[in-house]
Design a protein around this motif. Sequence first.
Motif, PDB file in Angstrom:
ATOM      1  N   ARG B  91       0.827  -1.209   0.000  1.00 30.09           N
ATOM      2  CA  ARG B  91       0.000   0.000   0.000  1.00 30.09           C
ATOM      3  C   ARG B  91       0.865   1.264   0.000  1.00 30.09           C
ATOM      4  NH1 ARG B  91      -1.628   4.648   2.938  1.00 30.09           N
ATOM      5  NH2 ARG B  91      -3.831   5.011   2.643  1.00 30.09           N
ATOM      6  N   ALA B  95       2.006   1.042  -4.034  1.00 30.39           N
ATOM      7  CA  ALA B  95       0.838   1.664  -4.666  1.00 30.39           C
ATOM      8  C   ALA B  95       0.853   3.192  -4.517  1.00 30.39           C
ATOM      9  CB  ALA B  95      -0.443   1.085  -4.090  1.00 30.39           C
ATOM     10  N   HIS B  96       1.150   3.664  -3.323  1.00 27.47           N
ATOM     11  CA  HIS B  96       1.123   5.120  -3.102  1.00 27.47           C
ATOM     12  C   HIS B  96       2.172   5.832  -3.955  1.00 27.47           C
ATOM     13  CE1 HIS B  96       1.900   8.769  -0.376  1.00 27.47           C
ATOM     14  NE2 HIS B  96       0.803   8.996  -1.039  1.00 27.47           N
ATOM     15  N   HIS B  98       3.100   4.587  -6.919  1.00 26.11           N
ATOM     16  CA  HIS B  98       2.896   4.092  -8.283  1.00 26.11           C
ATOM     17  C   HIS B  98       4.135   3.371  -8.815  1.00 26.11           C
ATOM     18  CE1 HIS B  98      -0.136   7.270  -7.787  1.00 26.11           C
ATOM     19  NE2 HIS B  98      -0.906   6.385  -8.368  1.00 26.11           N
ATOM     20  N   ILE B 131      -6.923  -1.022  -2.583  1.00 25.10           N
ATOM     21  CA  ILE B 131      -5.792  -0.089  -2.628  1.00 25.10           C
ATOM     22  C   ILE B 131      -5.935   0.819  -3.859  1.00 25.10           C
ATOM     23  CG2 ILE B 131      -3.290   0.115  -2.840  1.00 25.10           C
ATOM     24  CD1 ILE B 131      -3.044  -2.603  -1.470  1.00 25.10           C
ATOM     25  N   GLY B 133      -5.494   2.694  -7.113  1.00 25.97           N
ATOM     26  CA  GLY B 133      -4.592   2.547  -8.251  1.00 25.97           C
ATOM     27  C   GLY B 133      -4.074   1.141  -8.506  1.00 25.97           C
ATOM     28  N   MET B 134      -4.476   0.195  -7.689  1.00 25.86           N
ATOM     29  CA  MET B 134      -3.998  -1.180  -7.898  1.00 25.86           C
ATOM     30  C   MET B 134      -4.880  -1.872  -8.932  1.00 25.86           C
ATOM     31  SD  MET B 134      -1.839  -3.569  -7.086  1.00 25.86           S
ATOM     32  CE  MET B 134      -1.087  -3.226  -5.501  1.00 25.86           C
ATOM     33  N   PRO B 158       1.479  -0.419 -10.469  1.00 25.44           N
ATOM     34  CA  PRO B 158       1.324  -1.640  -9.687  1.00 25.44           C
ATOM     35  C   PRO B 158       0.190  -2.556 -10.154  1.00 25.44           C
ATOM     36  CG  PRO B 158       0.407   0.232  -8.487  1.00 25.44           C
ATOM     37  CD  PRO B 158       1.005   0.786  -9.746  1.00 25.44           C
ATOM     38  N   TYR B 160      -1.651  -6.522  -9.181  1.00 23.29           N
ATOM     39  CA  TYR B 160      -1.732  -7.761  -8.396  1.00 23.29           C
ATOM     40  C   TYR B 160      -2.324  -8.811  -9.321  1.00 23.29           C
ATOM     41  CZ  TYR B 160      -2.824 -11.146  -4.772  1.00 23.29           C
ATOM     42  OH  TYR B 160      -2.871 -12.304  -4.009  1.00 23.29           O
TER      43      TYR B 160
END
Lengths: 271, 309
Positions: B91, B95-96, B98, B131, B133-134, B158, B160
């Motif tokens: 996170r 993600a934060h 990018h 999250i 932008g994931m 990012p 998953y």
Amino acid sequence: MQTELKEVAAKIRRDIIEEVYSAQSGHPGGSLSCADILTVLYFKVMNIDPKDPCAPGRDRLIMSKGHATPALYAAMAERGYFPTEELTTFRKIGSRLQGHPDMETLPGVDMSTGSLGQGISAAVGMALAGKLDGASYRVYAVLGDGELQEGLVWEAAMAAGHYKLDHLCAIVDNNGLQIDGPNDEVMTVEPIGDKFRSFGWNVICCDGHDTDQLAEAFEKAKAFEGKPSVIIASTVKGKGVSFMENQAGWHGKAPNKEQAEKAEKELGGEK
Amino acid sequence: MADMIATRDSFSKVLVELGEKDNNIIAMNADLSASTKTDAFEKRFPERFINAGIAECNMLGMAAGMAHCGKTVFASSFCMFASGRAFEIIRNSIAHTHANVKICASHAGLAVGEDGATHQSVEDVAIMRDIPGMTVISPADDVSARKLIKAAAAVKGPFYIRLGRAAAPVVYPEDTEFEIGKAVTVLEGSDFTVISSGCMLETALAAADILKEEGISVRVIDMHTIKPIDEDAIVRAAVETKGIVTVEDHSVIGGLGSAVAEVLCAKAPARLRTVGIRDCFGESGKPAQLYEKYGLTAADVAAAVRSLK
């Protein structure tokens, strides 16, 4: 050089007070304790160009103790990354100067940090990337001593030792205090040097408020081959402001007007 | 009989292919290279393979650092440890910021089987989807897994990607094209719609077969991208058919079923049944036995469709 750096450090300390006072929020204690470390890094040690903050070959600085943004922003502003006038926007809505460093809002911040332990882990990744690329840049990571209680720090330390990242240099701002009190009452982190040594690091100890000693420590770290180096810098939380020194209570508290004026005066300011 | 290939093997193959073309691709792993199948990359490009040891948090923290020095990082572990243990690193550091990190997590859901509850991740889609932008991808078969991983590699940022341990039937012809965020209607149908994610596509298709015998026409949609989800496909299904059933090897709380429900509530209210793990932990057993016990068979999906009649 000592005098010059001392003046810069004093200015950075005054900026710290101004930022936290202006925001009425933030972390003065751990910012004042690492002010000399950041002064030496930004004004003497690091190969950086504030006009080209994302240059691929630049040295990296990761503020793993991300709550010390007042010190980081003050050092960056004094070094010319952005106007010092912007420091009063710290922690305010719409500001680039987020409560914890944000690499996407502020060019020159090499990694967004704030959640303790994550900065050193990213720093190890950056050093690893540099090694794979045969790049010449060095990676610096500033950690708090309380931060060493995070397990991730030791996962990262193990990896840095394993991969022999000798262009990585961690600095522990060893001020002995954390939010809930002295480290050795909350959760003992000593012996810090032995811990890092056993993880495959070169350990250097110095006075974290003596800019000559710090500069010498960084030189030693740079010259050391085959292992990452850690500089354990003995510091005083709240350094430079009599009523903040060695007080855990000033970890994350803003001074009122009177306190701010007294602090700035003690730090050689005009007020 | 279709070929059977586990999507973790598809990942293994495509990772080597990507590595051949791009020197900036790094594979990371946390002492599970034989299980996550990153060992093929390790063999081919040992210098670009980083083993973090049994330290998923540091693997992903280092991945963020490497990504910010220009690398495209494929970091792999089991779904449980990548998404669960390392959530906050993903996170905050990935993600934060990018960071260009593709988290390719294998051993999804109850299909892990004998390892039992501690290794059966039935919450990972929910926590990764939340999250900002994931992108969350859960491919159904070998062809879609390879193509979607390639597509992910071409996009910075990012991801998953949820992969399975067990061999799954190859559903798609090799020349099928896939687009991130665009669902595939695998079977046309007019009465009801079954939306699946991951390897549950096979189950969805089997349910459609059962229902066909009963004169019920079922549309089957492979929702390979759970975030950003294909809202148009869901709205069309809501408007054109009489109800929707979702099926996932994941908790019904927060996963595909919830994602579909969010779209329906906002855009096209429709009747919905969610087939998945019902707020409980798994246990040891063979995947087929677990699916039977926890209500994830084609018969369960067919029953859910019938309940919409």
